[in-house]
Scaffold this active site. Structure first.
Site, PDB file in Angstrom:
ATOM      1  N   SER A 254     -80.010  -6.104  15.033  1.00 16.56           N
ATOM      2  CA  SER A 254     -79.126  -5.253  15.819  1.00 16.56           C
ATOM      3  C   SER A 254     -79.600  -3.810  15.667  1.00 16.56           C
ATOM      4  CB  SER A 254     -77.695  -5.422  15.293  1.00 16.56           C
ATOM      5  OG  SER A 254     -76.806  -4.548  15.957  1.00 16.56           O
TER       6      SER A 254
ATOM      7  N   LYS B  32     -81.208  -6.882  19.660  1.00 14.91           N
ATOM      8  CA  LYS B  32     -79.905  -6.532  20.253  1.00 14.91           C
ATOM      9  C   LYS B  32     -79.788  -5.017  20.235  1.00 14.91           C
ATOM     10  CE  LYS B  32     -75.299  -6.658  18.175  1.00 14.91           C
ATOM     11  NZ  LYS B  32     -74.310  -7.533  17.503  1.00 14.91           N
ATOM     12  N   LEU B  33     -79.531  -4.432  21.395  1.00 16.08           N
ATOM     13  CA  LEU B  33     -79.354  -2.983  21.489  1.00 16.08           C
ATOM     14  C   LEU B  33     -77.874  -2.661  21.533  1.00 16.08           C
ATOM     15  CD1 LEU B  33     -81.988  -2.009  24.232  1.00 16.08           C
ATOM     16  CD2 LEU B  33     -82.305  -2.176  21.746  1.00 16.08           C
ATOM     17  N   LYS B  34     -77.444  -1.754  20.679  1.00 14.25           N
ATOM     18  CA  LYS B  34     -76.080  -1.236  20.784  1.00 14.25           C
ATOM     19  C   LYS B  34     -76.035  -0.310  21.988  1.00 14.25           C
ATOM     20  CE  LYS B  34     -73.919  -2.899  17.152  1.00 14.25           C
ATOM     21  NZ  LYS B  34     -72.680  -3.704  17.302  1.00 14.25           N
TER      22      LYS B  34
ATOM     23  N   ASP C 259     -74.838  -4.955  22.974  1.00 11.08           N
ATOM     24  CA  ASP C 259     -73.496  -5.023  22.376  1.00 11.08           C
ATOM     25  C   ASP C 259     -72.792  -3.689  22.597  1.00 11.08           C
ATOM     26  OD1 ASP C 259     -71.214  -5.455  20.880  1.00 11.08           O
ATOM     27  OD2 ASP C 259     -72.260  -5.783  18.969  1.00 11.08           O
TER      28      ASP C 259
ATOM     29  N   ASN D  10     -69.366  -3.149  21.853  1.00 10.76           N
ATOM     30  CA  ASN D  10     -68.227  -2.903  20.950  1.00 10.76           C
ATOM     31  C   ASN D  10     -67.050  -2.262  21.675  1.00 10.76           C
ATOM     32  OD1 ASN D  10     -70.724  -2.563  18.697  1.00 10.76           O
ATOM     33  ND2 ASN D  10     -68.965  -3.789  18.051  1.00 10.76           N
TER      34      ASN D  10
ATOM     35  N   GLU E 298     -72.449  -8.361  24.884  1.00 11.72           N
ATOM     36  CA  GLU E 298     -71.431  -8.649  23.875  1.00 11.72           C
ATOM     37  C   GLU E 298     -70.289  -7.644  23.974  1.00 11.72           C
ATOM     38  OE1 GLU E 298     -73.297  -8.737  20.048  1.00 11.72           O
ATOM     39  OE2 GLU E 298     -71.418  -8.783  18.932  1.00 11.72           O
TER      40      GLU E 298
ATOM     41  N   ASP F  31     -67.031 -10.969  20.852  1.00 14.80           N
ATOM     42  CA  ASP F  31     -67.077 -10.748  19.406  1.00 14.80           C
ATOM     43  C   ASP F  31     -65.640 -10.407  18.985  1.00 14.80           C
ATOM     44  OD1 ASP F  31     -67.284  -9.644  16.818  1.00 14.80           O
ATOM     45  OD2 ASP F  31     -68.955  -8.326  17.278  1.00 14.80           O
TER      46      ASP F  31
ATOM     47  N   LYS G 165     -68.264 -14.495  13.515  1.00 14.48           N
ATOM     48  CA  LYS G 165     -68.303 -13.751  12.251  1.00 14.48           C
ATOM     49  C   LYS G 165     -67.176 -14.301  11.388  1.00 14.48           C
ATOM     50  CE  LYS G 165     -69.828  -9.296  14.136  1.00 14.48           C
ATOM     51  NZ  LYS G 165     -69.338  -7.955  14.548  1.00 14.48           N
TER      52      LYS G 165
ATOM     53  N   GLY H 137     -73.074 -10.308  12.283  1.00 12.32           N
ATOM     54  CA  GLY H 137     -73.184  -9.714  10.954  1.00 12.32           C
ATOM     55  C   GLY H 137     -72.333  -8.470  10.868  1.00 12.32           C
TER      56      GLY H 137
HETATM   57  O1  OSB Z   1     -70.424  -5.620  16.622  1.00 17.96           O
HETATM   58  O2  OSB Z   1     -71.840  -6.956  15.844  1.00 17.96           O
HETATM   59  C1  OSB Z   1     -71.180  -5.924  15.725  1.00 17.96           C
HETATM   60  C2  OSB Z   1     -72.183  -4.128  12.508  1.00 17.96           C
HETATM   61  C3  OSB Z   1     -70.973  -3.669  12.080  1.00 17.96           C
HETATM   62  C4  OSB Z   1     -69.851  -3.908  12.844  1.00 17.96           C
HETATM   63  C5  OSB Z   1     -69.958  -4.620  14.041  1.00 17.96           C
HETATM   64  C6  OSB Z   1     -71.194  -5.089  14.473  1.00 17.96           C
HETATM   65  C7  OSB Z   1     -72.334  -4.810  13.698  1.00 17.96           C
HETATM   66  C8  OSB Z   1     -73.684  -5.172  14.111  1.00 17.96           C
HETATM   67  C9  OSB Z   1     -74.734  -5.307  13.017  1.00 17.96           C
HETATM   68  O3  OSB Z   1     -74.042  -5.311  15.245  1.00 17.96           O
HETATM   69  C10 OSB Z   1     -74.968  -6.708  12.621  1.00 17.96           C
HETATM   70  C11 OSB Z   1     -75.725  -6.822  11.327  1.00 17.96           C
HETATM   71  O4  OSB Z   1     -76.949  -6.616  11.337  1.00 17.96           O
HETATM   72  O5  OSB Z   1     -75.098  -7.109  10.283  1.00 17.96           O
HETATM   73 MG    MG Z   2     -70.575  -7.103  18.121  1.00 14.44          MG
END
Ligand code: OSB
Ligand code: MG
Length: 367
Positions: free
Chosen positions: A135, A161-163, A189, A191, A214, A239, A263, A291
């Protein structure tokens, strides 16, 4: 088993580089660890709550509080405790899935160690290693992003995976696709950073052949995701919205997601995580293991889960050195883009005593 004590511990561990998402920037992890002690065994669990309530409403100080005052007393008062009982014993307390998951995992680890059973075997794993993705946080510029992705691909990660967030979405996706080609497994992703009104904008990601997008919309807008799914071709993955197997069944039934990120902390533990997996598999919905920047303790258990048959996409199960200079367990390392599933009993790893001691900022034992 008789639960004799729950040892709680907070550790501070810096991240190798700041990790920026649409909800904030993490520079270090403040991790709550749980050690469950019985007369003939012990087990570990990691609470994945972050320092601030930005991913979900949980945060580490609150997790500690609810464990000390509400959850631990219930478990310690239960005469013959099993991991399968933990969720029921804790059910009167509403919410707090990450706090509950840490406790259930510690009890489960202790139980499995007492019977010399690996967590992977207990859960029903079918693989000895799992495909790893990474990520990649929001960066200051496209060149910086391309450098980071280059480094990860050189290390062997099998999926990127690109935020994303408004203002950092189409351009970084286009740049990564153009630079690394059509074969790269690529996903994004958000969020919860968008609303349904952004559907026409999110449709601009359609040409880039992403594996999935995501959690584009707020966690309580499951119906919105179903509506969005009709307006874009990128598969929608949930998620934050999925906190139980029942949530998963409901979201799938209304067409809100084609994929689910599992998760264990978000759904209250590995037993519910397996039920989410089972619901998805029964419905033909692929899953992958998310994660929360875990240390080796949480990572070991995630990797065991990711070895179940329905986990057909690479997870955010990255190597220890993607996060930390020095992990608190033996580090997880990539082998041809994969992590090996621990084959020891229970979660298969324990913290290294000296490292744990050096990182500990607080501890309390509940009996
Ligand atoms: O949305 O998946 C998520 C990390 C912290 C909180 C939310 C997310 C994430 C990640 C990182 O995307 C995942 C990892 O490498 O543990
Ligand atoms: Mg996520």
């Amino acid at each position: 088993m008789k639960l004799e004590a729950l040892e709680l511990r907070r550790i501070g561990i810096p991240l190798i580089a700041p990790f920026r998402t649409s909800f904030g920037t993490e520079t270090a992890r403040d991790v709550l660890l749980v050690r469950a002690v019985s007369p003939d065994s012990e087990g570990w669990g990691e609470c994945v709550a972050m320092s601030e309530p930005l991913y979900s409403s949980e945060y580490v100080d609150m997790a500690q509080h609810v464990i000390v005052h509400h959850l631990a007393p219930r478990l310690l008062a239960t005469g013959d405790l099993t991991a399968a009982l933990v969720a029921n014993v804790l059910a009167p307390v509403k919410g707090h899935p990450m706090a509950k998951a840490a406790l259930e995992t510690a009890v489960l680890d202790a139980e499995l160690r007492a019977t010399s059973t690996p967590l992977s075997a207990y859960l029903g794993a079918v693989r000895a290693e799992v495909d790893s993705g990474v990520s990649v946080g929001i960066m200051g510029s496209i060149p910086e992003l391309l450098d980071a992705v280059t480094t990860y691909l050189d290390q062997g990660y099998m999926r990127i995976k690109l935020k994303i967030e408004p203002g950092w979405d189409v351009a970084p996706v286009r740049a990564v696709r153009e630079r690394f080609g059509d074969e790269l497994l690529l996903q994004v992703d958000a969020n919860t950073a968008y609303t349904l009104a952004d559907a026409p904008h999110l449709a601009k990601l359609d040409p880039f052949d992403l594996l999935l997008i995501e959690q584009p919309l707020p966690e309580d807008d499951v119906r919105g995701h179903a509506q969005l799914a009709k307006q874009i071709t990128t598969p929608v993955c949930l998620d934050e919205s999925i906190e139980s197997a029942r949530d998963a069944a409901a979201a799938i039934a209304i067409g809100a997601c084609a994929v689910i990120n599992i998760k264990p902390g978000r759904v209250g533990g590995y037993l519910e995580a397996r039920r989410v997996h089972d619901v998805c598999t029964a419905n033909g919905v692929p899953v992958w293991c998310g994660g929360m920047l875990e240390t080796g303790i949480g990572r070991a258990a995630n990797v065991a889960l990711a070895a179940l048959p329905g986990f057909v996409l690479p997870g955010d199960t990255s190597a220890s050195d993607r996060y930390f200079e020095e992990d608190i367990t033996e580090p997880f390392v990539l082998h041809d883009g994969r992590l090996r599933v621990p084959d020891g009993t229970g979660i298969g790893v324990t913290p290294i005593a000296e490292i744990l001691k050096a990182r500990t900022t607080w501890t309390e034992t509940l009996t």
